[in-house]
Motif scaffolding. Sequence first.
Motif, PDB file in Angstrom:
ATOM      1  N   ARG A  50       0.816  -1.211   0.000  1.00  0.00           N
ATOM      2  CA  ARG A  50       0.000   0.000   0.000  1.00  0.00           C
ATOM      3  C   ARG A  50       0.848   1.259   0.000  1.00  0.00           C
ATOM      4  O   ARG A  50       0.566   2.208  -0.733  1.00  0.00           O
ATOM      5  CB  ARG A  50      -0.927  -0.006   1.221  1.00  0.00           C
ATOM      6  N   LEU A  51       1.892   1.276   0.813  1.00  0.00           N
ATOM      7  CA  LEU A  51       2.724   2.472   0.897  1.00  0.00           C
ATOM      8  C   LEU A  51       3.513   2.722  -0.384  1.00  0.00           C
ATOM      9  O   LEU A  51       3.908   3.854  -0.655  1.00  0.00           O
ATOM     10  CB  LEU A  51       3.672   2.366   2.091  1.00  0.00           C
ATOM     11  N   ARG A  52       3.775   1.666  -1.156  1.00  0.00           N
ATOM     12  CA  ARG A  52       4.468   1.863  -2.432  1.00  0.00           C
ATOM     13  C   ARG A  52       3.534   2.345  -3.542  1.00  0.00           C
ATOM     14  O   ARG A  52       3.999   2.835  -4.560  1.00  0.00           O
ATOM     15  CB  ARG A  52       5.136   0.550  -2.875  1.00  0.00           C
ATOM     16  N   ARG A  57      -1.796   6.043  -1.845  1.00  0.00           N
ATOM     17  CA  ARG A  57      -1.377   7.168  -1.009  1.00  0.00           C
ATOM     18  C   ARG A  57      -2.188   8.417  -1.322  1.00  0.00           C
ATOM     19  O   ARG A  57      -2.592   9.161  -0.419  1.00  0.00           O
ATOM     20  CB  ARG A  57       0.121   7.452  -1.210  1.00  0.00           C
ATOM     21  N   ALA A  58      -2.436   8.649  -2.621  1.00  0.00           N
ATOM     22  CA  ALA A  58      -3.219   9.834  -2.997  1.00  0.00           C
ATOM     23  C   ALA A  58      -4.653   9.706  -2.508  1.00  0.00           C
ATOM     24  O   ALA A  58      -5.250  10.677  -2.006  1.00  0.00           O
ATOM     25  CB  ALA A  58      -3.174  10.024  -4.512  1.00  0.00           C
ATOM     26  N   SER A  61      -4.902  10.434   1.175  1.00  0.00           N
ATOM     27  CA  SER A  61      -4.437  11.750   1.615  1.00  0.00           C
ATOM     28  C   SER A  61      -5.491  12.822   1.368  1.00  0.00           C
ATOM     29  O   SER A  61      -5.188  14.021   1.425  1.00  0.00           O
ATOM     30  CB  SER A  61      -3.137  12.117   0.869  1.00  0.00           C
ATOM     31  N   TRP A  62      -6.733  12.389   1.131  1.00  0.00           N
ATOM     32  CA  TRP A  62      -7.814  13.350   0.847  1.00  0.00           C
ATOM     33  C   TRP A  62      -8.041  14.326   1.994  1.00  0.00           C
ATOM     34  O   TRP A  62      -8.498  15.459   1.786  1.00  0.00           O
ATOM     35  CB  TRP A  62      -9.115  12.595   0.587  1.00  0.00           C
ATOM     36  N   TRP A  63      -7.697  13.917   3.202  1.00  0.00           N
ATOM     37  CA  TRP A  63      -7.976  14.739   4.364  1.00  0.00           C
ATOM     38  C   TRP A  63      -7.174  16.044   4.365  1.00  0.00           C
ATOM     39  O   TRP A  63      -7.511  16.983   5.090  1.00  0.00           O
ATOM     40  CB  TRP A  63      -7.674  13.956   5.642  1.00  0.00           C
ATOM     41  N   LEU A  64      -6.106  16.128   3.514  1.00  0.00           N
ATOM     42  CA  LEU A  64      -5.325  17.365   3.440  1.00  0.00           C
ATOM     43  C   LEU A  64      -6.157  18.534   2.908  1.00  0.00           C
ATOM     44  O   LEU A  64      -5.772  19.696   3.097  1.00  0.00           O
ATOM     45  CB  LEU A  64      -4.092  17.154   2.549  1.00  0.00           C
ATOM     46  N   ALA A  65      -7.286  18.214   2.266  1.00  0.00           N
ATOM     47  CA  ALA A  65      -8.168  19.290   1.796  1.00  0.00           C
ATOM     48  C   ALA A  65      -8.856  20.007   2.962  1.00  0.00           C
ATOM     49  O   ALA A  65      -9.242  21.176   2.826  1.00  0.00           O
ATOM     50  CB  ALA A  65      -9.217  18.720   0.832  1.00  0.00           C
ATOM     51  N   ILE A  66      -8.988  19.323   4.085  1.00  0.00           N
ATOM     52  CA  ILE A  66      -9.666  19.938   5.233  1.00  0.00           C
ATOM     53  C   ILE A  66      -8.843  21.086   5.816  1.00  0.00           C
ATOM     54  O   ILE A  66      -9.361  22.209   5.971  1.00  0.00           O
ATOM     55  CB  ILE A  66      -9.984  18.868   6.293  1.00  0.00           C
ATOM     56  N   PRO A  67      -7.542  20.893   6.142  1.00  0.00           N
ATOM     57  CA  PRO A  67      -6.763  22.045   6.624  1.00  0.00           C
ATOM     58  C   PRO A  67      -6.539  23.089   5.530  1.00  0.00           C
ATOM     59  O   PRO A  67      -6.317  24.260   5.837  1.00  0.00           O
ATOM     60  CB  PRO A  67      -5.441  21.420   7.081  1.00  0.00           C
ATOM     61  N   SER A 137       2.541  11.359   6.512  1.00  0.00           N
ATOM     62  CA  SER A 137       3.258  10.089   6.379  1.00  0.00           C
ATOM     63  C   SER A 137       2.921   9.138   7.527  1.00  0.00           C
ATOM     64  O   SER A 137       2.715   7.939   7.327  1.00  0.00           O
ATOM     65  CB  SER A 137       4.772  10.336   6.327  1.00  0.00           C
ATOM     66  N   THR A 138       2.825   9.696   8.756  1.00  0.00           N
ATOM     67  CA  THR A 138       2.447   8.864   9.895  1.00  0.00           C
ATOM     68  C   THR A 138       1.021   8.369   9.747  1.00  0.00           C
ATOM     69  O   THR A 138       0.710   7.199  10.017  1.00  0.00           O
ATOM     70  CB  THR A 138       2.590   9.665  11.201  1.00  0.00           C
ATOM     71  N   TRP A 139       0.142   9.247   9.277  1.00  0.00           N
ATOM     72  CA  TRP A 139      -1.258   8.858   9.089  1.00  0.00           C
ATOM     73  C   TRP A 139      -1.388   7.759   8.040  1.00  0.00           C
ATOM     74  O   TRP A 139      -2.171   6.815   8.208  1.00  0.00           O
ATOM     75  CB  TRP A 139      -2.074  10.084   8.685  1.00  0.00           C
ATOM     76  N   LEU A 140      -0.605   7.822   6.981  1.00  0.00           N
ATOM     77  CA  LEU A 140      -0.670   6.798   5.942  1.00  0.00           C
ATOM     78  C   LEU A 140      -0.181   5.453   6.477  1.00  0.00           C
ATOM     79  O   LEU A 140      -0.720   4.403   6.097  1.00  0.00           O
ATOM     80  CB  LEU A 140       0.157   7.218   4.729  1.00  0.00           C
ATOM     81  N   ARG A 141       0.847   5.463   7.340  1.00  0.00           N
ATOM     82  CA  ARG A 141       1.298   4.195   7.928  1.00  0.00           C
ATOM     83  C   ARG A 141       0.204   3.581   8.792  1.00  0.00           C
ATOM     84  O   ARG A 141       0.005   2.366   8.793  1.00  0.00           O
ATOM     85  CB  ARG A 141       2.572   4.414   8.747  1.00  0.00           C
ATOM     86  N   ILE A 142      -0.496   4.430   9.531  1.00  0.00           N
ATOM     87  CA  ILE A 142      -1.593   3.922  10.353  1.00  0.00           C
ATOM     88  C   ILE A 142      -2.694   3.356   9.476  1.00  0.00           C
ATOM     89  O   ILE A 142      -3.227   2.270   9.715  1.00  0.00           O
ATOM     90  CB  ILE A 142      -2.131   5.037  11.264  1.00  0.00           C
TER      91      ILE A 142
END
Length: 307
Positions: A50-52, A57-58, A61-67, A137-142
């Motif tokens: 998954r991490l590769r 990953r994209a 990472s949708w939550w980056l739209a919130i901040p 990156s930490t959130w994606l590992r979780i």
Amino acid sequence: MSSVAPARGGTDGRPSRALRRAVVEGRVVRRGRTGGRQRAVAPPEVVSRRLRSRTWRAANSWWLAIPAVGLQWLAFLYMGLRGRRPLWVVSALGYFLANGAAFALVSQDALLLNVLGVLLLAGTWGLGLVHSVMANSTWLRIKAAFTGEEVPAAPAPAPVEPAAPADPVVALQDRLQEVVRTANRNGGRLPDGAVPAVREVEDVLKPLLAHVAKRGADVEELHNLEAIVTEYLPGALGHYLDLPEEYALTNRGPGGTTPAEELVTQLRLLVDGAKDLQRAVYDQDARKLAVQGRFLDAKFRRSDLDL
């Protein structure tokens, strides 16, 4: 990766804080079995795949739209509760209070307070955005470790039978063959007479080892055989082969001999020692036979059998 014992989750079925921390640190954690299957909490192959994946990953990472729209507190509150990370919940509270203070200043009638409010709002937005990117990156590992994937329960390992103790005489036979192969393989580097001497040692010890293996070796015999086969013979060859070839053939030491001459001399001594050992073993067996013969002669002499 190492495995750790499962930790209890919360009442909502999510892993506990200790379990989450183990995943962030890269440890494999497995949950209990259910119906013959177990929850893959952090299977290494799934996490790595998954991490590769850039697509995965994209998509996560949708939550980056919130901040990005100024709701940093909401993003970190969501991640802190889902990931069981108290620091993210504290960050969410800090961003919420900072945004509240900024809006309060902007709503004032004083221009200076309005400017301070705008600056605080912009600073909070920028800090929250940078903080979010760093935390992703930490959130994606979780997410990679805890989004769940059912895998068959690993079968219990088969019991390992304890290995039978190795026969020391058989080990010596194998070691002797290995030493002879070393001499044959390096015959071009060894001086004249060295390889024939090694083979002569083999000719003496090979039948001797077979004889001892058949009837069993006593402690002294085994000690002497081990000394020749595992120490003296391979040691002499090894020390010589460690030297540069030209040095070993031409350099003369304090005794006036070259390493090549010294090797041949030592090998001849080992030949004589092997023959002496062979003779001692056979003589001992012959003495045993003689002792038994005298016993039988004394036991079954005709006078003892007369009624």
